[in-house]
Write an enzyme that holds these catalytic residues in place. Structure first.
Site, PDB file in Angstrom:
ATOM      1  N   LYS A   1       0.911  -1.180   0.003  1.00 41.77           N
ATOM      2  CA  LYS A   1       0.084  -0.016  -0.069  1.00 41.77           C
ATOM      3  C   LYS A   1       1.007   1.355   0.120  1.00 41.77           C
ATOM      4  O   LYS A   1       1.563   1.464   1.051  1.00 41.77           O
ATOM      5  CB  LYS A   1      -0.797  -0.226   1.274  1.00 41.77           C
TER       6      LYS A   1
ATOM      7  N   LYS B   1      -1.974  -1.866  -4.079  1.00 42.12           N
ATOM      8  CA  LYS B   1      -2.919  -0.524  -4.462  1.00 42.12           C
ATOM      9  C   LYS B   1      -1.937   0.498  -4.367  1.00 42.12           C
ATOM     10  O   LYS B   1      -1.070   0.534  -3.635  1.00 42.12           O
ATOM     11  CB  LYS B   1      -4.283  -0.499  -3.501  1.00 42.12           C
TER      12      LYS B   1
HETATM   13  C1  PBG Z   1      -7.080   3.597   5.040  1.00 40.87           C
HETATM   14  C2  PBG Z   1      -7.568   3.069   3.614  1.00 40.87           C
HETATM   15  C3  PBG Z   1      -7.150   3.962   2.642  1.00 40.87           C
HETATM   16  C4  PBG Z   1      -7.866   3.194   1.448  1.00 40.87           C
HETATM   17  C5  PBG Z   1      -8.609   1.979   1.936  1.00 40.87           C
HETATM   18  N1  PBG Z   1      -8.151   2.096   3.332  1.00 40.87           N
HETATM   19  C6  PBG Z   1      -6.439   5.119   2.227  1.00 40.87           C
HETATM   20  C7  PBG Z   1      -5.882   5.970   3.110  1.00 40.87           C
HETATM   21  O1  PBG Z   1      -6.463   6.688   3.501  1.00 40.87           O
HETATM   22  O2  PBG Z   1      -4.612   5.949   3.412  1.00 40.87           O
HETATM   23  C8  PBG Z   1      -7.784   3.894   0.107  1.00 40.87           C
HETATM   24  C9  PBG Z   1      -8.914   3.484  -0.564  1.00 40.87           C
HETATM   25  C10 PBG Z   1      -9.284   4.561  -1.709  1.00 40.87           C
HETATM   26  O3  PBG Z   1      -8.616   5.419  -2.156  1.00 40.87           O
HETATM   27  O4  PBG Z   1     -10.133   3.893  -2.663  1.00 40.87           O
HETATM   28  N2  PBG Z   1      -6.556   2.586   5.880  1.00 40.87           N
HETATM   29 ZN    ZN Z   2      -6.338   3.147   7.774  1.00 43.56          ZN
END
Ligand code: PBG
Ligand code: ZN
Length: 329
Positions: free
Chosen positions: A198, A251
């Protein structure tokens, strides 16, 4: 690196437990059944638009169940739930509260749409007043203090009937902690889909608007990954597999295609790609201007993600894409 930590951390039978899971990970297939639609669930009734994600909504519990039924009817494989609690606090206590928003939504959705895999996001940022993904010590996130909390959240989701839990906090050891917590609570067969790779990305902006989770100070670079780091991405993935991740995820999708490709070649593990909120917003904004052909573009992006090796595609385009993949619409 040896990935095989073995039984009982690794239990290949977890992904064979029921037809919903088998359909989601079956190799070679590609179609609506491999799509997962993120759903934002709230304690407020009805549904509200999300301005930076045109066409998408936050759903109350009953509305989420109705939406899930529609997704099931389209042949979609699963939903990924994000909870928006009624109140936030320093320790994110609503994340694991009895009768919390996600457990309620899981129960309602499983009842309305038993053919969908219900996956729950396991993190704290939607629930903490400061917006960070863990417990704070001073101004930094305390990794080890966060682990038992994540484990408790995962167990509360499993207890409500979630088919899979998906930890996204990027804490070291989170998969191991959750695996241990689930096993101890008797949920040895509930699989973990880990956000293994991530990146700290500019593409999460619309999501943070949707759930109100922007950090109140600082940013997430102390736990999310630095974009140029491909070797580190593979180490993170290897660690998650050793710790018991049943499915690994990358992602954003579009900026991680190289990583996805390497993961599939090197690890032979089920892999999901998450086409995130900003990726959706880019497509929608350009399409609204008439600058791109939305259907062609969405199909092209899905094909590229598939080509890179994704077994599962988590996407906000799921509803329309499901029809397009079947040649309808
Ligand atoms: C946080 C989280 C995020 C996403 C899913 N869970 C990102 C974040 O705010 O760091 C991103 C999903 C998206 O942008 O569609 N745990
Ligand atoms: Zn988070």
């Amino acid at each position: 690196m040896n990935l095989i930590s073995g039984f009982p951390v690794q239990r290949p039978r977890r992904l064979r437990e029921n037809p919903v899971l088998r359909r989601l990970v079956r190799e070679g297939d590609w179609g609506p059944q491999k799509l997962v639609a993120p759903l934002f669930v709230t304690t407020k009734k009805g549904k509200q638009r999300i301005s930076s994600m045109p066409g998408l909504h936050r759903f109350g519990i009953a509305a989420a169940a109705a939406e899930a039924k529609k997704l099931e009817g389209l042949g979609i494989g699963g939903v990924l739930l994000f909870g928006i609690p009624a109140s936030k606090d320093e320790r994110g206590s609503q994340a694991f509260a009895a009768g919390g928003v996600v457990p309620q939504a899981v129960q309602a959705i499983k009842k309305a749409a038993p053919g969908l895999a219900v996956i729950t996001d396991v993190c704290l940022c939607e629930y903490t007043s400061h917006g960070h993904c863990g417990i704070l010590r001073g101004r930094s996130v305390d990794n080890d203090a966060t682990l038992p909390v994540l484990s408790e959240i995962a167990v509360s989701h499993a207890r409500s009937g979630a088919d899979l839990v998906a930890p996204s906090a990027m804490m070291d050891g989170q998969v191991a902690a959750i695996r241990r917590g689930l096993d101890k609570a008797g949920f040895t067969q509930v699989p973990v889909m880990s956000y293994s790779v991530k990146f700290a990305s500019a593409l999460y902006g619309p999501f943070r608007e949707a759930v109100g989770s922007s950090p109140r100070f600082g940013d997430r670079r102390g736990y999310q990954m630095d974009t140029p780091n491909a070797e580190e991405a593979l180490r993170e993935t290897a660690l998650d597999i050793q710790e018991g991740a049943d499915i690994v995820m990358v992602k954003p999708a579009l900026t991680s295609l190289d990583i996805l490709r390497t993961i599939k070649r090197r690890f032979h593990w089920p892999a999901a790609a998450y086409q995130v909120s900003g990726e959706y917003a880019l497509v929608k904004a350009a399409a609204a201007k008439g600058w791109v052909d939305e259907k062609r573009l969405v199909l092209e992006l899905a094909a590229a993600i598939r080509r890179a090796g994704a077994d599962i595609l988590i996407t906000y385009h799921a509803k329309e894409l499901a029809g397009w993949l079947k040649g309808k619409g």
